[in-house]
Design an enzyme around this catalytic site. Structure first.
Site, short mmCIF file in Angstrom:
data_model
loop_
_atom_site.label_atom_id
_atom_site.label_comp_id
_atom_site.label_asym_id
_atom_site.label_seq_id
_atom_site.Cartn_x
_atom_site.Cartn_y
_atom_site.Cartn_z
N TYR A 212 0.84 -1.20 0.00
CA TYR A 212 0.00 0.00 0.00
C TYR A 212 0.88 1.25 0.00
O TYR A 212 0.66 2.19 -0.79
CB TYR A 212 -0.92 -0.02 1.23
CG TYR A 212 -1.77 1.21 1.41
CD1 TYR A 212 -2.95 1.37 0.69
CD2 TYR A 212 -1.42 2.20 2.33
CE1 TYR A 212 -3.76 2.49 0.87
CE2 TYR A 212 -2.20 3.32 2.51
CZ TYR A 212 -3.38 3.46 1.78
OH TYR A 212 -4.16 4.58 1.96
N ALA A 213 1.89 1.28 0.88
CA ALA A 213 2.76 2.45 0.98
C ALA A 213 3.55 2.66 -0.31
O ALA A 213 3.77 3.80 -0.74
CB ALA A 213 3.72 2.28 2.17
N LYS B 104 1.19 4.30 -2.83
CA LYS B 104 0.89 5.70 -2.51
C LYS B 104 2.11 6.59 -2.70
O LYS B 104 1.99 7.76 -3.09
CB LYS B 104 0.37 5.78 -1.07
CG LYS B 104 -0.99 5.12 -0.85
CD LYS B 104 -2.05 5.74 -1.75
CE LYS B 104 -3.44 5.16 -1.47
NZ LYS B 104 -4.48 5.77 -2.35
N ILE C 29 -7.80 10.32 8.48
CA ILE C 29 -9.12 10.82 8.14
C ILE C 29 -10.16 9.77 8.49
O ILE C 29 -9.99 8.59 8.13
CB ILE C 29 -9.22 11.15 6.64
CG1 ILE C 29 -8.12 12.12 6.21
CG2 ILE C 29 -10.59 11.67 6.29
CD1 ILE C 29 -8.23 13.50 6.81
#
Length: 417
Positions: free
Chosen positions: A317-318, A321, A350
């Site tokens: 994921y990192a 991104k 968030i």
């Protein structure tokens, strides 16, 4: 005598409902009564242009086919009205001379002065109207943006924005929930429309996004989307042209989040993550850039995991991104000659459906604990992230491109303690 001169005026009044300006005003009021705010606003713009055209069109304009009949019917009525004024002026002069023993020369002077005063009144009325329009325009131009929103919770109706989002069309992937959904609503409040892509396996109802947009007076088209398919992203972008005739903004907000350690990582898991969170953004941008006019804007949604920090058990994921930063910097340079701006928003913690997932992310309790170490004292909202994206795609950010904006309440600049 008065009745004779009144007849043409009465006939003219009966013809008023056929005049284009009268019909335009009626259209505005009808759309307002039906709650069609976007349609009413468009009709008001048409009315303004119509009035401006009539005011500056000259003789050629009033004799155009569409207005010739009205001009022919109006001119005799105006001439008759002027003749009536002259007749009554002469009668008044006669009365002054015959009944009041006023010298004829003096009565004639009164007649001339009264006509000059009437003509001056016409001129003054026109000048005063133009002057007020000029100062109203200047007043609007110098109003701060914060107090000039069109509708919804950001301002009252009838006021203007200067961020140039009015009437624009945004394509948003991942629009069924989270930041994508909040962004579609934010655009509607700014007078822009949206085409939102949604994944059919997403448990969130995209109909809620459409309803929320329409409640703000905007229009929203929902399109089934899998960003792993270029054919699907092509369909998403083309829908903007088919439904609205334009494509001004592209926001890649679709993404997946999976917890997986390096020891458990498989090629399939790695490839699937990058196919959605990195390559999926490329596909959306490719499809939209091909249909976007000069002066457009694109934004990719990254994360502080990869965009700023590392995150254990989320290396795929990192990596995806982090890759968005390099992608958008390069595209900002590549598309600059078409005046298409490309930026990245890096949300921090968030509260969204993704972050509330206890299996793959922090979950509700993890978010509450995380809020304690954020300088702002809390985690962010999807609306706060969406507003930054809206800013980056507006004229307010016309000179901002190739940048990465962190929206994290100060988390990444806090000294470790």
């Amino acid at each position: 005598m008065a009745l004779v001169f009144s007849i043409p005026i009465i006939l003219l009044a009966l013809k008023l409902p056929e005049f284009p300006t009268f019909l335009a005003v009626k259209e505005v009021k009808l759309r307002q009564e039906l709650g069609d705010h976007a349609g009413a606003r468009a009709a008001e713009q048409d009315l303004t242009e119509l009035v401006d055209d009539k005011a500056s069109g000259g003789l050629r304009a009033v004799l155009a086919p569409g207005l010739r009949r009205h001009t022919i019917s109006l001119s005799p009525a105006w001439l008759t009205n002027r003749m009536g004024i002259q007749v009554f002026s002469v009668l008044g002069t006669t009365v002054l001379v015959g009944a009041k023993d006023v010298l004829f020369e003096s009565a004639l002077i009164v007649l001339v002065l009264s006509n000059i005063a009437g003509f001056a009144g016409y001129l003054f009325h026109g000048w005063r109207r133009r002057r007020h329009q000029h100062f109203d325009a200047l007043h609007q131009d110098h109003q701060p943006v914060r107090g000039t929103f069109h509708r919804g919770q950001e301002g009252g109706s009838g006021m203007n924005r200067d961020d140039e989002l009015e009437g624009k069309v945004a394509v948003i992937s991942g629009g069924a929930s989270g930041i994508g959904q909040a962004l579609a609503v934010a655009y509607a409040r700014a007078g822009a429309h949206s085409v939102v892509g949604y994944y059919p396996g997403d448990p969130h109802d995209v109909g809620e996004t459409v309803a929320a947009v329409e409640a703000e007076g905007g229009r929203c088209e929902a399109v089934e989307l899998d960003v792993r398919s270029y054919e699907r992203t092509e369909r998403l972008a083309q829908t903007a042209l088919d439904a609205f005739g334009r494509l001004d903004i592209a926001v890649a907000a679709a993404g997946i989040l999976r917890r997986q350690s390096l020891s458990e990582m498989t090629d399939s898991a790695w490839d699937d993550m990058l196919s959605v969170d990195l390559s999926g953004v490329v596909r959306v941008f490719r499809s939209c850039a091909a249909r976007m006019d000069a002066g457009g804007a694109m934004v990719a949604v990254s994360s502080i995991a990869g965009g700023v920090y590392g995150w254990q058990d989320h290396s795929h994921y990192a990596a995806a991104k982090a890759g968005l930063l390099g992608l958008c910097r390069s595209l900002a340079v590549e598309l600059a000659d078409r005046r298409i701006r490309v930026n990245v928003v890096i949300p921090g913690l968030i509260e969204s459906p993704q972050s509330l997932d206890e299996v793959n992310s922090l979950g509700p309790e993890g978010l509450r604990e995380a809020g304690k170490i954020i300088p702002g004292g809390r985690v962010g909202t999807v609306d706060e992230a969406a507003r930054v994206i809206r800013f980056l795609t507006s004229a307010d950010a016309a000179y901002v491109t190739g940048q990465s904006i962190v929206v994290d309440g100060g988390l990444t600049v806090r000294w470790p303690s």
